[in-house]
Structures are given as C-alpha cells and as structure tokens.
Design an enzyme around this catalytic site. Structure first.
Site, mmCIF file in Angstrom:
data_model
loop_
_atom_site.group_PDB
_atom_site.id
_atom_site.type_symbol
_atom_site.label_atom_id
_atom_site.label_comp_id
_atom_site.label_asym_id
_atom_site.label_seq_id
_atom_site.Cartn_x
_atom_site.Cartn_y
_atom_site.Cartn_z
ATOM 1 N N PRO A 23 -5.163 -42.395 50.986
ATOM 2 C CA PRO A 23 -5.042 -40.938 51.162
ATOM 3 C C PRO A 23 -4.238 -40.619 52.421
ATOM 4 C CG PRO A 23 -7.262 -41.681 51.676
ATOM 5 C CD PRO A 23 -6.556 -42.857 51.115
ATOM 6 N N GLN A 100 -10.293 -38.015 48.032
ATOM 7 C CA GLN A 100 -11.093 -38.326 49.211
ATOM 8 C C GLN A 100 -11.726 -37.029 49.716
ATOM 9 O OE1 GLN A 100 -9.466 -38.955 53.270
ATOM 10 N NE2 GLN A 100 -10.214 -41.058 53.049
ATOM 11 N N TYR A 183 -13.984 -38.239 61.905
ATOM 12 C CA TYR A 183 -14.368 -36.990 61.269
ATOM 13 C C TYR A 183 -15.898 -36.908 61.157
ATOM 14 C CZ TYR A 183 -9.374 -36.753 60.545
ATOM 15 O OH TYR A 183 -8.017 -36.736 60.766
ATOM 16 N N ARG A 231 -14.925 -44.744 52.788
ATOM 17 C CA ARG A 231 -13.998 -45.262 53.794
ATOM 18 C C ARG A 231 -14.686 -45.193 55.144
ATOM 19 N NH1 ARG A 231 -7.646 -43.645 55.200
ATOM 20 N NH2 ARG A 231 -6.916 -45.787 54.946
ATOM 21 N N LEU A 302 -1.160 -51.509 58.343
ATOM 22 C CA LEU A 302 0.070 -52.283 58.549
ATOM 23 C C LEU A 302 0.196 -53.431 57.550
ATOM 24 C CD1 LEU A 302 0.553 -52.334 62.435
ATOM 25 C CD2 LEU A 302 1.674 -50.908 60.726
#
Length: 371
Positions: A23, A100, A183, A231, A302
């Site tokens: 996302p 999400q 968050y 997540r 990455l």
C-alpha cells in the site's frame, strides 16, 4: 522452477504468485473519496502481473486520515467512489485486490509530503485535533493529540468494523490492518507513545489489548473465509521502544485469533529512529517472525531485484515479498522478473505483442473473476 511465481494461499484466497504490491499513500482523494487518479494509479498496477494489490492506507474516519487528501472508507460517497475503481480492476485484471484499513492517530492532520508534511493546526480550515492512546506529541513543536477515553475507543473499534463491512460489500478479496509506521494501533503497542495507566497501557499484554480488539472487530465484520492480516513495525529503532521480541508475542496472539498473515516492516513511530538502510534491510525481521510463529509472512523494504526477491522466498525467509517504490518506478516489474526467472505471468491480451521474441511463452492469458 521459480518459487517467487508459485501460488500462495491466504485463507480461502489463492494468490497467483508471491509478489505483493504494498500500500502506498497517494494523497489524492477528495473528502476521502477515490478520484480519477486512483483509477489510473491502481488500474496500471492491476495490470502488473503481481499476485496481490493492496490499496493505500484507507482511513476508517475523517480524523483517522493522515492528510486531508487521504483515501477513506467511512461514508457512502467513499464506498461508491472506491467501488468504481474496484469494478474497473475486476473487469480487466485477475489480480487479488485488498485494502489497508488505517487510523493515523497522532500523525494525522498533516500536509502531503510534497507540501512539507508538517502538522496542520486544528483551527486551520483543513485541520483537526488528532487522537492517540496518550497526549504525547509525535515530535517536538507539534500539538499533542487528545487521549482516547472509553467512548473514543469504542468509536474507533466501531469505525474499523464499519469500514470492514464496506470492504465486504465492495467484494474486496482481503483486508490488511495497519498497525505499523507510528499510526494509531502502533501507538498503542509502543511504550514510547502509550503512557496509559488503565487496561490498555503498561504491560505488553495491556498495550496489545486494543489492537487485538480491533482485529477481532474487523475479522467479525468482514466476509467469512476471506483473509484479514496485519502490517506491523517489528522495531521502533529506538532504545526502550517496540522491538522484535514484542512483535513475535503480538504475532502469536494474532495467530490464535485467526490472522492469516503478518506483513513485517519497521519504524515510523519516532523521529529519533536510527535506521541503517541497505537492500532488504527489513527481511531479517520477517524471517524472525516467521521462524517463531510459523505464520504466513510478507517481507518488505528495499526489495528491488528479481534474484533478490527469489532468494528471499526460496530460502524461506518469507512467504512473499512486497514492493512499493520499485513498483512505481517499474509497473511491469513482475513481467521482467518472470522473464529473468523463467516463469510465466498473467497479462492482458492487448499487451501480448509487447514482449521480446526471446521471451515467447512469458505471458499467460488472464482469467478474470477466479480467486
């Protein structure tokens, strides 16, 4: 045979391969509603050949947005607008499509990154007072959030459940719950942001309580059999913060509640984080969680090269890999990975003539509506 292009099971959902489009916030919604930009953005990614596309962090309430231009799923208008995008993807791509669900917590009421990303004052036309586990500002100079009381906690749980019901009505294939990157739900988990002295703060079990309640509410509200996963940031990268051992304990608690997978990222909670970036720098955390819990695990961070992604899956470090920036740079990354690894990938028939002659047999015709 390429392990990256083997199917993967998430609950009752079968992914065609183990490439996940992570996302990525677009800061391009209007009052929480998807726009033509989302049609273009998600539409092109849906043609990528990846196994799973996760739509960006989607707020469960207006105060749960990161920015005033964040995507939401808290109103009938939001649902209709996102439904238009979902319908288009369904007509033209076999990709599994998830959303999400998120609440930004104290990191809300912020400018878009290209406008500086700073906090917007509550009395500004586009701002609001943020909310969090405790009245602790994200960074020096920001206004502290309002600490959620019992009524506020119930409202947030109900908002997540209501958004999950909207996702079910839209026919989405899965839900990822955003409990990472600083968050709201991550803020409950970390002792750096949670200073509560009630049943939702203090010990690890108490700090996990509210995120687990939200998971339970979403699982109960979403379509039975369709996957719900989480997540999580495996570490805050700050001394005394959330860490891998706590992440493993949390993942084990989620597993007992029927969580279908764990998507392992890191950081985002504190501006004091110290991260040493390198290719695949977060993969060892995913490997730790997978080894300790046996959960289906998605690695991210990455991951840019096909052989790198293949090695992560083939070695058992993770069950799938998620790409974000690399997919923006190359929306046909899965095609190129399949060519390099000797695999096949779904593509629309309109594009069959695009591949070089030496990769004859690279494409397989997409079959829509089969999950």
């Amino acid at each position: 045979m390429s392990r990256l292009f083997e199917p993967l099971q998430l609950g009752a959902l079968t992914l065609a391969n183990r490439i996940v489009i992570a996302p990525m916030c677009q800061y391009s919604a209007e009052e929480g509603s998807a726009t033509d930009w989302h049609m273009i953005h998600l539409g092109q990614l849906a043609l990528s050949g990846a196994g799973l596309l996760i739509a960006e962090a989607t707020a469960v309430s207006p105060v749960g947005r990161i920015s005033p231009a964040d995507l939401g799923l808290y109103s009938d208008d939001n649902e209709r607008a996102l439904g238009r995008v979902v319908d288009a993807v369904r007509r033209h791509s076999p990709i599994a499509l998830a959303v999400q669900l998120s609440h930004a917590g104290r990191k809300g009421s912020s400018q878009a990154p290209w406008d500086g990303g700073k906090q917007i004052a509550p009395d500004a036309p586009t701002g609001w007072l943020t909310e969090a586990p405790s009245a602790i500002a994200h960074t020096e100079g920001e206004l502290p959030p309002a600490a959620l009381d019992a009524q506020g906690l119930k409202r947030v749980r109900d908002d997540f459940a209501a958004a999950a019901k909207r996702a079910a009505r839209l026919g989405l294939d899965g839900i990822e719950l955003h409990m990472a990157h600083g968050y709201l739900l991550h803020e409950f988990l970390s002792p750096l942001s949670n200073a509560r002295d009630d049943e939702y703060g203090g010990s690890l079990a108490s700090r996990m309580r509210f995120p687990l309640e939200v998971f339970d509410a979403v699982r109960a509200a979403f379509t039975p059999g369709k996957p719900v996963w989480v997540r999580v940031s495996a570490t805050d990268w700050v001394e005394g913060g959330w860490d891998p051992a706590q992440t493993i304990a949390f993942a084990q608690a989620l597993k007992t509640r029927g969580c279908d997978a764990i998507h392992v990222t890191t950081g985002g909670l504190s501006p004091n984080q110290k991260i040493a970036l390198s290719p695949g720098f977060q993969v060892p955390f995913a490997e730790q969680v997978k080894a300790a819990t046996g959960m289906t695990t998605i690695a991210v961070g990455l991951i840019t090269d096909a052989t790198q992604a293949e090695a992560i899956v083939a070695s058992g470090q993770a069950d799938a890999v998620a790409l974000a920036r690399a997919m923006l740079y190359d929306p046909r990354w899965p095609w190129h990975a399949a060519a390099r690894l000797g695999a096949q990938v779904s593509a629309p028939k309109q594009y069959f003539r695009s591949h070089p002659a030496e990769f004859k047999g690279l494409f397989k015709s997409a079959t829509h509506g089969q999950r």
